[in-house]
Design a protein around this motif. Structure first.
Motif, mmCIF file in Angstrom:
data_model
loop_
_atom_site.group_PDB
_atom_site.id
_atom_site.type_symbol
_atom_site.label_atom_id
_atom_site.label_comp_id
_atom_site.label_asym_id
_atom_site.label_seq_id
_atom_site.Cartn_x
_atom_site.Cartn_y
_atom_site.Cartn_z
ATOM 1 N N ASN A 1 0.677 -1.220 -0.034
ATOM 2 C CA ASN A 1 -0.030 -0.035 0.111
ATOM 3 C C ASN A 1 0.666 1.175 -0.071
ATOM 4 O O ASN A 1 0.451 2.446 -0.509
ATOM 5 N N LYS A 2 2.158 1.210 0.604
ATOM 6 C CA LYS A 2 2.879 2.337 0.645
ATOM 7 C C LYS A 2 3.741 2.549 -0.518
ATOM 8 O O LYS A 2 4.407 3.440 -0.753
ATOM 9 N N LYS A 3 4.346 1.477 -1.222
ATOM 10 C CA LYS A 3 5.271 1.215 -2.178
ATOM 11 C C LYS A 3 4.895 1.220 -3.457
ATOM 12 O O LYS A 3 3.914 0.365 -3.745
ATOM 13 N N ASP A 4 5.504 1.580 -4.544
ATOM 14 C CA ASP A 4 5.207 1.353 -5.726
ATOM 15 C C ASP A 4 5.655 0.202 -6.398
ATOM 16 O O ASP A 4 6.719 -0.316 -5.972
ATOM 17 N N LYS A 5 4.970 -0.591 -7.086
ATOM 18 C CA LYS A 5 5.213 -1.921 -7.382
ATOM 19 C C LYS A 5 6.192 -2.082 -8.269
ATOM 20 O O LYS A 5 7.217 -2.886 -8.707
ATOM 21 N N LYS A 6 6.141 -0.788 -9.322
ATOM 22 C CA LYS A 6 7.269 -1.007 -10.336
ATOM 23 C C LYS A 6 8.727 -1.133 -9.513
ATOM 24 O O LYS A 6 9.013 -0.335 -8.735
ATOM 25 N N GLY A 7 9.445 -1.818 -10.438
ATOM 26 C CA GLY A 7 11.015 -2.032 -10.115
ATOM 27 C C GLY A 7 11.252 -3.445 -10.162
ATOM 28 O O GLY A 7 11.993 -3.865 -11.325
ATOM 29 N N ASN A 8 10.866 -4.077 -8.972
ATOM 30 C CA ASN A 8 11.201 -5.513 -8.889
ATOM 31 C C ASN A 8 12.488 -5.875 -9.288
ATOM 32 O O ASN A 8 12.946 -6.782 -10.037
ATOM 33 N N CYS A 9 13.543 -5.204 -8.535
ATOM 34 C CA CYS A 9 14.965 -5.563 -8.698
ATOM 35 C C CYS A 9 15.823 -5.129 -7.629
ATOM 36 O O CYS A 9 15.233 -4.238 -6.828
ATOM 37 N N GLY A 10 17.190 -5.452 -7.654
ATOM 38 C CA GLY A 10 18.076 -4.865 -6.662
ATOM 39 C C GLY A 10 17.922 -5.367 -5.367
ATOM 40 O O GLY A 10 18.308 -4.961 -4.149
ATOM 41 N N PHE A 11 17.274 -6.766 -5.155
ATOM 42 C CA PHE A 11 17.261 -7.750 -4.218
ATOM 43 C C PHE A 11 17.605 -9.218 -4.325
ATOM 44 O O PHE A 11 17.627 -9.422 -5.571
ATOM 45 N N VAL A 12 18.119 -9.928 -3.356
ATOM 46 C CA VAL A 12 18.276 -11.430 -3.784
ATOM 47 C C VAL A 12 16.740 -12.001 -3.494
ATOM 48 O O VAL A 12 16.196 -11.778 -2.588
ATOM 49 N N PHE A 13 16.750 -12.845 -4.488
ATOM 50 C CA PHE A 13 15.316 -13.755 -4.255
ATOM 51 C C PHE A 13 15.706 -15.146 -4.507
ATOM 52 O O PHE A 13 16.627 -15.505 -5.142
ATOM 53 N N GLU A 14 14.763 -16.214 -4.149
ATOM 54 C CA GLU A 14 14.866 -17.503 -4.289
ATOM 55 C C GLU A 14 14.068 -18.309 -5.317
ATOM 56 O O GLU A 14 12.854 -17.649 -5.277
ATOM 57 N N GLU A 15 14.306 -18.913 -6.200
ATOM 58 C CA GLU A 15 13.340 -19.899 -6.880
ATOM 59 C C GLU A 15 13.975 -21.036 -7.004
ATOM 60 O O GLU A 15 15.070 -21.327 -7.510
ATOM 61 N N ASN A 16 13.099 -22.097 -6.605
ATOM 62 C CA ASN A 16 13.294 -23.481 -6.825
ATOM 63 C C ASN A 16 14.853 -23.802 -6.285
ATOM 64 O O ASN A 16 15.486 -24.769 -6.821
ATOM 65 N N GLY A 17 14.879 -23.370 -5.030
ATOM 66 C CA GLY A 17 16.272 -23.695 -4.202
ATOM 67 C C GLY A 17 17.446 -23.007 -4.728
ATOM 68 O O GLY A 17 18.664 -23.030 -4.501
ATOM 69 N N GLU A 18 17.431 -22.168 -5.665
ATOM 70 C CA GLU A 18 18.488 -21.203 -6.406
ATOM 71 C C GLU A 18 18.066 -19.871 -6.245
ATOM 72 O O GLU A 18 17.231 -19.452 -5.905
ATOM 73 N N TYR A 19 19.315 -18.942 -6.105
ATOM 74 C CA TYR A 19 19.234 -17.495 -5.647
ATOM 75 C C TYR A 19 19.672 -16.774 -6.857
ATOM 76 O O TYR A 19 20.494 -16.960 -7.174
ATOM 77 N N PHE A 20 19.048 -15.659 -6.755
ATOM 78 C CA PHE A 20 19.145 -14.743 -8.074
ATOM 79 C C PHE A 20 19.103 -13.209 -7.379
ATOM 80 O O PHE A 20 18.581 -12.881 -6.463
ATOM 81 N N ILE A 21 19.606 -12.362 -8.240
ATOM 82 C CA ILE A 21 19.415 -11.130 -8.288
ATOM 83 C C ILE A 21 19.137 -10.537 -9.584
ATOM 84 O O ILE A 21 19.774 -10.785 -10.619
ATOM 85 N N ALA A 22 18.199 -9.575 -9.776
ATOM 86 C CA ALA A 22 17.923 -8.702 -11.071
ATOM 87 C C ALA A 22 18.410 -7.421 -10.857
ATOM 88 O O ALA A 22 18.346 -6.581 -10.138
ATOM 89 N N ILE A 23 19.125 -6.985 -11.824
ATOM 90 C CA ILE A 23 19.736 -5.394 -12.060
ATOM 91 C C ILE A 23 19.021 -4.888 -13.164
ATOM 92 O O ILE A 23 19.068 -5.565 -14.326
ATOM 93 N N ASN A 24 18.623 -3.845 -12.990
ATOM 94 C CA ASN A 24 17.932 -3.269 -14.089
ATOM 95 C C ASN A 24 18.643 -1.678 -14.413
ATOM 96 O O ASN A 24 19.315 -1.437 -13.462
#
Length: 320
Positions: free
Chosen positions: A291-314
């Motif tokens: 509610n406070k933050k814009d959804k736009k972006g979705n990058c610059g943090f570490v996330f997990e998918e299927n037991g592997e770890y990733f980071i997205a740089i935009n």
């Protein structure tokens, strides 16, 4: 195409103190007449009737989403967007973090700042980044029109911009590409020319229609060009902007920036805090962040998918 492009400020400064009838003053007056017409057509008033017409031009330029350029005689040459390449979900560069664990993911996300997160990954001898894909396959496909290896140039440039690799003197495109040339990720024979040429092609393609989200057919879609008319308004010729002079101008006057990271970054931080408090982040906490933050972006943090770890740089490319 003129040998040099001038902004309104450049023409105005060049005309300062010049005598009546001088080429510099005439060029400024020619550009003034262009803006007089533009403001009349878009805003509906005559700047000649304003107390300080030049301030009206400054106001118009501040509000405009385009940058206007002229030749040395003050004739309008081209208007181009203030942002040359816009960031979007498709332009995300997704890297796998080899050696990462769930605990390390949360530790890194608590660092907060994107550049500090990249440095935390760089400084951990157990971790390394490996590029895996773009946010949308359309972006990777579009880049192939420039060169089948263009994505490697882009990813290396962003690893320089984020200081994961050698640090550039500034965020300017030319400074970043100078470092890319030193690294020479594609092991080409003449890196000092190759990477500059490829990035110039990318900049021009971005102006001509390449985006990160839609499939591009490689065809130029230009709304600008070099138009020459006589005093009676008769069109003498029209030439598309596609030569080395203009590409060099783009190269010399743009910088690489990173967009806002969006609310998913804040959710990742909340999850990290909850992890070290031996609990799971609540739905109410997530809802409050959204509610406070814009959804736009979705990058610059570490996330997990299927037991592997990733980071997205935009990234985005903007004019200085």
């Amino acid at each position: 195409m003129p040998e040099k492009l001038y902004t309104w400020d450049m023409l105005y400064a060049r005309a300062s103190g010049k005598a009546y009838g001088s080429p510099e003053l005439c060029a400024k007056d020619e550009a003034f007449e262009f803006f007089d017409n533009q403001i009349w057509e878009t805003l509906g008033y005559d700047i000649e009737k304003c107390d300080i017409p030049e301030e009206e031009i400054d106001f118009f330029l501040d509000k405009s989403d385009k940058k206007y350029y002229f030749d040395e005689s003050g004739y309008f040459t081209v208007a181009i967007p203030s942002s040359l390449f816009n960031a979007g979900d498709g332009s995300r560069l997704i890297f796998k973090i080899n050696g990462c664990t769930e605990k390390r993911m949360h530790e890194i996300n608590l660092v907060g700042d994107e550049l500090k997160i990249i440095q935390a990954i760089k400084n951990d001898e157990n971790l390394s980044l490996e590029f895996v894909k773009t946010g949308k396959t359309e972006f990777a496909g579009n880049l192939e029109y420039i060169d089948t290896r263009m994505i490697d140039v882009i990813t290396t440039a962003m690893l320089v911009q984020t200081k994961y690799l050698q640090e550039a003197k500034s965020g300017d495109v030319k400074d970043i590409i100078n470092v890319v040339s030193e690294i020479n990720p594609l092991n080409v024979m003449y890196p000092e020319h190759f990477y500059e040429a490829k990035f110039k092609d990318f900049l021009f393609a971005s102006l001509a229609g390449l985006t990160a989200s839609k499939k591009w057919d490689g065809k130029t879609r230009m709304t600008g060009g070099y138009i020459d008319v006589n005093k009676d308004g008769e069109l003498l010729y029209y030439r598309a902007i596609s030569n080395e002079i203009f590409c060099s101008y783009l190269y010399e006057n743009t910088f690489i920036d990173r967009p806002d990271r969006g609310h998913n970054k804040d959710i990742a931080i909340a999850k990290a805090k909850a992890y070290f408090e031996n609990r799971i982040v609540t739905d109410d906490e997530v809802k409050e962040i959204k509610n406070k933050k814009d959804k736009k972006g979705n990058c610059g943090f570490v996330f997990e998918e299927n037991g592997e770890y990733f980071i997205a740089i935009n990234f985005q490319v903007r004019f200085r």
